[in-house]
Design a protein around this motif. Structure first.
Motif, mmCIF file in Angstrom:
data_model
loop_
_atom_site.group_PDB
_atom_site.id
_atom_site.type_symbol
_atom_site.label_atom_id
_atom_site.label_comp_id
_atom_site.label_asym_id
_atom_site.label_seq_id
_atom_site.Cartn_x
_atom_site.Cartn_y
_atom_site.Cartn_z
ATOM 1 N N GLN A 20 3.881 67.052 27.712
ATOM 2 C CA GLN A 20 4.651 67.531 26.571
ATOM 3 C C GLN A 20 3.738 67.694 25.344
ATOM 4 O OE1 GLN A 20 8.211 67.442 27.535
ATOM 5 N NE2 GLN A 20 8.115 69.109 26.091
ATOM 6 N N LYS A 21 2.900 66.703 25.091
ATOM 7 C CA LYS A 21 1.999 66.752 23.931
ATOM 8 C C LYS A 21 0.972 67.874 24.093
ATOM 9 C CE LYS A 21 -1.143 64.041 21.065
ATOM 10 N NZ LYS A 21 -1.878 65.228 20.711
ATOM 11 N N ALA A 22 0.404 68.019 25.270
ATOM 12 C CA ALA A 22 -0.594 69.072 25.492
ATOM 13 C C ALA A 22 0.019 70.456 25.299
ATOM 14 C CB ALA A 22 -1.192 68.940 26.888
ATOM 15 N N ALA A 23 1.232 70.643 25.778
ATOM 16 C CA ALA A 23 1.912 71.929 25.597
ATOM 17 C C ALA A 23 2.216 72.162 24.123
ATOM 18 C CB ALA A 23 3.196 71.965 26.416
ATOM 19 N N PHE A 24 2.704 71.141 23.452
ATOM 20 C CA PHE A 24 3.015 71.254 22.033
ATOM 21 C C PHE A 24 1.775 71.622 21.229
ATOM 22 C CE2 PHE A 24 3.168 69.614 17.769
ATOM 23 C CZ PHE A 24 4.330 70.208 17.291
ATOM 24 N N ASP A 25 0.647 71.024 21.584
ATOM 25 C CA ASP A 25 -0.603 71.270 20.844
ATOM 26 C C ASP A 25 -1.062 72.723 20.931
ATOM 27 O OD1 ASP A 25 -0.624 68.657 19.976
ATOM 28 O OD2 ASP A 25 -2.165 67.989 21.407
ATOM 29 N N THR A 26 -0.575 73.476 21.912
ATOM 30 C CA THR A 26 -0.914 74.902 22.009
ATOM 31 C C THR A 26 0.032 75.750 21.166
ATOM 32 O OG1 THR A 26 0.548 75.466 23.862
ATOM 33 C CG2 THR A 26 -1.646 74.567 24.411
ATOM 34 N N GLY A 27 1.088 75.142 20.630
ATOM 35 C CA GLY A 27 2.072 75.885 19.847
ATOM 36 C C GLY A 27 3.210 76.427 20.685
ATOM 37 N N ALA A 28 3.248 76.063 21.955
ATOM 38 C CA ALA A 28 4.277 76.580 22.866
ATOM 39 C C ALA A 28 5.602 75.853 22.680
ATOM 40 C CB ALA A 28 3.810 76.417 24.313
ATOM 41 N N SER A 29 6.652 76.465 23.190
ATOM 42 C CA SER A 29 7.971 75.833 23.194
ATOM 43 C C SER A 29 8.021 74.796 24.302
ATOM 44 C CB SER A 29 9.068 76.868 23.432
ATOM 45 O OG SER A 29 9.133 77.759 22.351
ATOM 46 N N THR A 30 8.470 73.613 23.951
ATOM 47 C CA THR A 30 8.594 72.535 24.911
ATOM 48 C C THR A 30 9.974 71.905 24.796
ATOM 49 O OG1 THR A 30 7.700 70.880 23.392
ATOM 50 C CG2 THR A 30 6.121 72.029 24.787
ATOM 51 N N TYR A 31 10.438 71.357 25.918
ATOM 52 C CA TYR A 31 11.792 70.808 25.974
ATOM 53 C C TYR A 31 11.775 69.481 26.709
ATOM 54 C CZ TYR A 31 12.633 75.489 24.514
ATOM 55 O OH TYR A 31 12.581 76.658 23.789
ATOM 56 N N GLY A 32 12.487 68.518 26.160
ATOM 57 C CA GLY A 32 12.601 67.213 26.781
ATOM 58 C C GLY A 32 14.026 66.965 27.220
ATOM 59 N N VAL A 33 14.194 66.596 28.477
ATOM 60 C CA VAL A 33 15.513 66.235 28.999
ATOM 61 C C VAL A 33 15.540 64.715 29.067
ATOM 62 C CG1 VAL A 33 17.170 66.505 30.861
ATOM 63 C CG2 VAL A 33 15.604 68.387 30.319
ATOM 64 N N LEU A 34 16.525 64.127 28.407
ATOM 65 C CA LEU A 34 16.541 62.684 28.208
ATOM 66 C C LEU A 34 17.585 61.979 29.062
ATOM 67 C CD1 LEU A 34 16.337 62.755 24.303
ATOM 68 C CD2 LEU A 34 14.469 62.825 25.969
ATOM 69 N N GLY A 35 17.293 60.721 29.356
ATOM 70 C CA GLY A 35 18.247 59.852 30.040
ATOM 71 C C GLY A 35 18.971 58.964 29.040
ATOM 72 N N CYS A 36 18.990 59.387 27.796
ATOM 73 C CA CYS A 36 19.675 58.694 26.703
ATOM 74 C C CYS A 36 20.185 59.784 25.757
ATOM 75 C CB CYS A 36 18.723 57.737 25.982
ATOM 76 S SG CYS A 36 17.228 58.531 25.350
ATOM 77 N N GLY A 37 20.831 59.395 24.683
ATOM 78 C CA GLY A 37 21.292 60.374 23.709
ATOM 79 C C GLY A 37 20.123 61.096 23.057
ATOM 80 N N VAL A 38 20.346 62.333 22.622
ATOM 81 C CA VAL A 38 19.267 63.109 22.005
ATOM 82 C C VAL A 38 18.839 62.538 20.655
ATOM 83 C CG1 VAL A 38 19.764 65.268 23.210
ATOM 84 C CG2 VAL A 38 20.887 64.798 21.028
ATOM 85 N N ASP A 39 19.587 61.576 20.158
ATOM 86 C CA ASP A 39 19.231 60.916 18.900
ATOM 87 C C ASP A 39 18.591 59.545 19.126
ATOM 88 O OD1 ASP A 39 21.581 59.865 19.931
ATOM 89 O OD2 ASP A 39 22.487 59.522 17.971
ATOM 90 N N VAL A 40 18.313 59.212 20.379
ATOM 91 C CA VAL A 40 17.720 57.919 20.719
ATOM 92 C C VAL A 40 16.293 58.151 21.196
ATOM 93 C CG1 VAL A 40 17.848 55.920 22.273
ATOM 94 C CG2 VAL A 40 19.958 56.944 21.358
ATOM 95 N N ILE A 41 15.347 57.539 20.522
ATOM 96 C CA ILE A 41 13.941 57.712 20.891
ATOM 97 C C ILE A 41 13.585 56.688 21.961
ATOM 98 C CG2 ILE A 41 11.567 57.602 20.083
ATOM 99 C CD1 ILE A 41 12.695 58.521 17.327
#
Length: 180
Positions: A85-106
């Motif tokens: 995720q970090k490597a993709a983000f560092d290129t400026g690309a769109s990245t998406y995280g699918v969570l096993g918790c609420g989207v407001d829970v880190i």
């Protein structure tokens, strides 16, 4: 919580790729954007306790794919998922995280900065309601969404019995191509 929206399976915005999977979620919570269904999407998943070689390969493949315009999806877990995720983000690309918790829970806490960044270039997606804490029982459902949203699943290091194996089984059931 006003930046979190619920998208039901009957909404026009619901990801078309999810409509095609067995046991599609009746709805999802989203913080940020959803993946563009017209852009190739690769899920990169793997071990939480990866080797240095696994780390290097996750970074390499995520950066190369993202630089080629491919959207990257992961489970935002520690290890391979977060590294990709970090490597993709560092290129400026769109990245998406699918969570096993609420989207407001880190979760996990060490990915806090990454969570904030992903929202700016992509989005966080969860089937469980905001405020829901990470529970072991929620991760298999999350894994079917990861594979469901992707065109291809790339596995970088995994144990025989692992969440990655669950994601692979979902991807096989969904007819996805899997690379390891």
């Amino acid at each position: 919580m006003d930046d979190i929206r619920y998208i039901s399976r009957f909404d026009e915005e619901y990801p078309p790729k999810l409509n095609n999977i067995p046991g599609a979620p009746s709805g999802i919570y989203v913080k940020g954007k959803l993946p563009d269904p017209d852009i190739p999407t690769v899920a990169i998943v793997g071990s939480r306790n990866c080797t240095e070689y696994g780390r290097a390969m996750a970074e390499y493949f995520a950066a190369a794919l993202a630089s080629a315009g491919v959207q990257i999806i992961s489970g935002m877990a520690r290890g391979i998922d977060g590294i990709a995720q970090k490597a993709a983000f560092d290129t400026g690309a769109s990245t998406y995280g699918v969570l096993g918790c609420g989207v407001d829970v880190i979760y996990p806490k060490e990915n806090e900065e990454l969570f904030k960044k992903v929202i700016t270039n992509g989005g966080l997606i969860a089937e469980v309601a905001p405020g829901s804490q990470a529970l072991k029982s929620q991760f298999p459902s999350r894994n079917r969404i990861i594979s469901g949203l992707s065109d291809i699943l790339l596995v970088v290091e995994a144990r025989v019995k692992s969440g990655t194996g669950i994601t692979v089984r979902f991807a096989l059931d969904q007819g996805k191509d899997i690379f390891a």
